[in-house]
Scaffold this active site. Structure first.
Site, PDB file in Angstrom:
ATOM      1  CG  ASP A  30      -2.235  48.227  34.684  1.00 29.59           C
ATOM      2  OD1 ASP A  30      -2.516  49.096  35.535  1.00 29.59           O
ATOM      3  OD2 ASP A  30      -2.987  47.918  33.737  1.00 29.59           O
ATOM      4  CB  ILE A  31      -4.721  43.735  32.891  1.00 30.43           C
ATOM      5  CG1 ILE A  31      -5.082  42.497  32.091  1.00 30.43           C
ATOM      6  CG2 ILE A  31      -5.729  44.857  32.672  1.00 30.43           C
ATOM      7  CD1 ILE A  31      -6.346  41.809  32.571  1.00 30.43           C
ATOM      8  CG  ASN A  86      -4.728  57.472  38.650  1.00 31.32           C
ATOM      9  OD1 ASN A  86      -4.141  58.533  38.467  1.00 31.32           O
ATOM     10  ND2 ASN A  86      -4.578  56.433  37.847  1.00 31.32           N
ATOM     11  CD  GLN A  93      -9.420  55.074  43.391  1.00 32.92           C
ATOM     12  OE1 GLN A  93      -9.621  56.151  43.974  1.00 32.92           O
ATOM     13  NE2 GLN A  93      -9.218  53.937  44.032  1.00 32.92           N
ATOM     14  CG  HIS A  99      -4.433  50.855  42.385  1.00 29.92           C
ATOM     15  ND1 HIS A  99      -5.783  51.031  42.640  1.00 29.92           N
ATOM     16  CD2 HIS A  99      -4.209  51.432  41.178  1.00 29.92           C
ATOM     17  CE1 HIS A  99      -6.333  51.676  41.636  1.00 29.92           C
ATOM     18  NE2 HIS A  99      -5.395  51.947  40.724  1.00 29.92           N
ATOM     19  CG  HIS A 101      -0.879  53.003  38.564  1.00 27.20           C
ATOM     20  ND1 HIS A 101      -1.319  52.136  37.588  1.00 27.20           N
ATOM     21  CD2 HIS A 101      -1.998  53.548  39.099  1.00 27.20           C
ATOM     22  CE1 HIS A 101      -2.642  52.168  37.532  1.00 27.20           C
ATOM     23  NE2 HIS A 101      -3.080  53.020  38.434  1.00 27.20           N
TER      24      HIS A 101
HETATM   25  P1  5GP Z   1      -6.788  53.331  38.217  1.00 25.61           P
HETATM   26  O1  5GP Z   1      -7.317  54.157  37.085  1.00 25.61           O
HETATM   27  O2  5GP Z   1      -7.891  52.881  39.149  1.00 25.61           O
HETATM   28  O3  5GP Z   1      -5.631  53.980  38.911  1.00 25.61           O
HETATM   29  O4  5GP Z   1      -6.133  52.065  37.545  1.00 25.61           O
HETATM   30  C1  5GP Z   1      -6.650  50.799  37.582  1.00 25.61           C
HETATM   31  C2  5GP Z   1      -5.688  49.930  36.802  1.00 25.61           C
HETATM   32  O5  5GP Z   1      -6.036  48.593  37.012  1.00 25.61           O
HETATM   33  C3  5GP Z   1      -5.711  50.154  35.288  1.00 25.61           C
HETATM   34  O6  5GP Z   1      -4.418  50.582  34.870  1.00 25.61           O
HETATM   35  C4  5GP Z   1      -6.111  48.815  34.714  1.00 25.61           C
HETATM   36  O7  5GP Z   1      -5.407  48.491  33.541  1.00 25.61           O
HETATM   37  C5  5GP Z   1      -5.786  47.869  35.852  1.00 25.61           C
HETATM   38  N1  5GP Z   1      -6.641  46.689  35.904  1.00 25.61           N
HETATM   39  C6  5GP Z   1      -7.999  46.685  35.839  1.00 25.61           C
HETATM   40  N2  5GP Z   1      -8.449  45.422  35.956  1.00 25.61           N
HETATM   41  C7  5GP Z   1      -7.363  44.623  36.100  1.00 25.61           C
HETATM   42  C8  5GP Z   1      -7.194  43.219  36.260  1.00 25.61           C
HETATM   43  O8  5GP Z   1      -8.137  42.436  36.305  1.00 25.61           O
HETATM   44  N3  5GP Z   1      -5.917  42.768  36.374  1.00 25.61           N
HETATM   45  C9  5GP Z   1      -4.848  43.597  36.341  1.00 25.61           C
HETATM   46  N4  5GP Z   1      -3.631  43.042  36.452  1.00 25.61           N
HETATM   47  N5  5GP Z   1      -4.965  44.931  36.194  1.00 25.61           N
HETATM   48  C10 5GP Z   1      -6.209  45.436  36.072  1.00 25.61           C
END
Ligand code: 5GP
Ligand code: ZN
Length: 116
Positions: A30-31, A86, A93, A99, A101
């Protein structure tokens, strides 16, 4: 999907720190990590969210869970980890490409849901 950030990562158009890859899935860090170990496992096939997954997706989703423990160990979470998916507005989300985590590290994580 052309405007999906995770599809672009899968296609190699956006760089990532790769953890694992096979024909069905990609795992990458994760970034914006929320724990000492924080990576995601995503299916290579674009599926918006768990709310949109169907039974034909079950074998790949099952394999994603099946590799999680080994990857978590290899990344430095030897004694368990947390999986989070999420989903949709209620699940907060942000990226609409399904995805999982994987969070962990050497020490126990905070309790599951922080109250705001
Ligand atoms: P969500 O809230 O959709 O479950 O989480 C999305 C996740 O994607 C977040 O934790 C965010 O930090 C990660 N993320 C968003 N953009 C990028 C990206 O360009 N590269 C990576 N490695 N992670 C990302
Ligand atoms: Zn996608």
């Amino acid at each position: 999907m052309s405007d999906c950030i995770f599809c672009k990562i899968i296609e190699g158009k956006i760089p990532c720190k790769k953890v694992y890859e096979d024909g069905d899935m990609l795992a990458f860090h994760d970034i914006n990590p929320q724990a000492p170990v924080h990576f995601m496992i995503v299916p290579k096939k674009h599926v918006d969210s768990l709310a949109r997954a169907g039974e034909p997706d079950a074998p790949v989703l099952g394999r994603m869970l099946a590799v999680a423990a080994r990857l978590a160990r290899e990344q430095g979470s030897p004694d368990g980890f947390r999986t989070i998916v999420n989903t949709g507005r209620i699940g907060r989300q942000d990226v609409y490409h399904l995805h999982i985590h994987i969070l962990g590290g050497p020490d126990p994580l905070p309790r599951m849901i922080a109250r705001e």
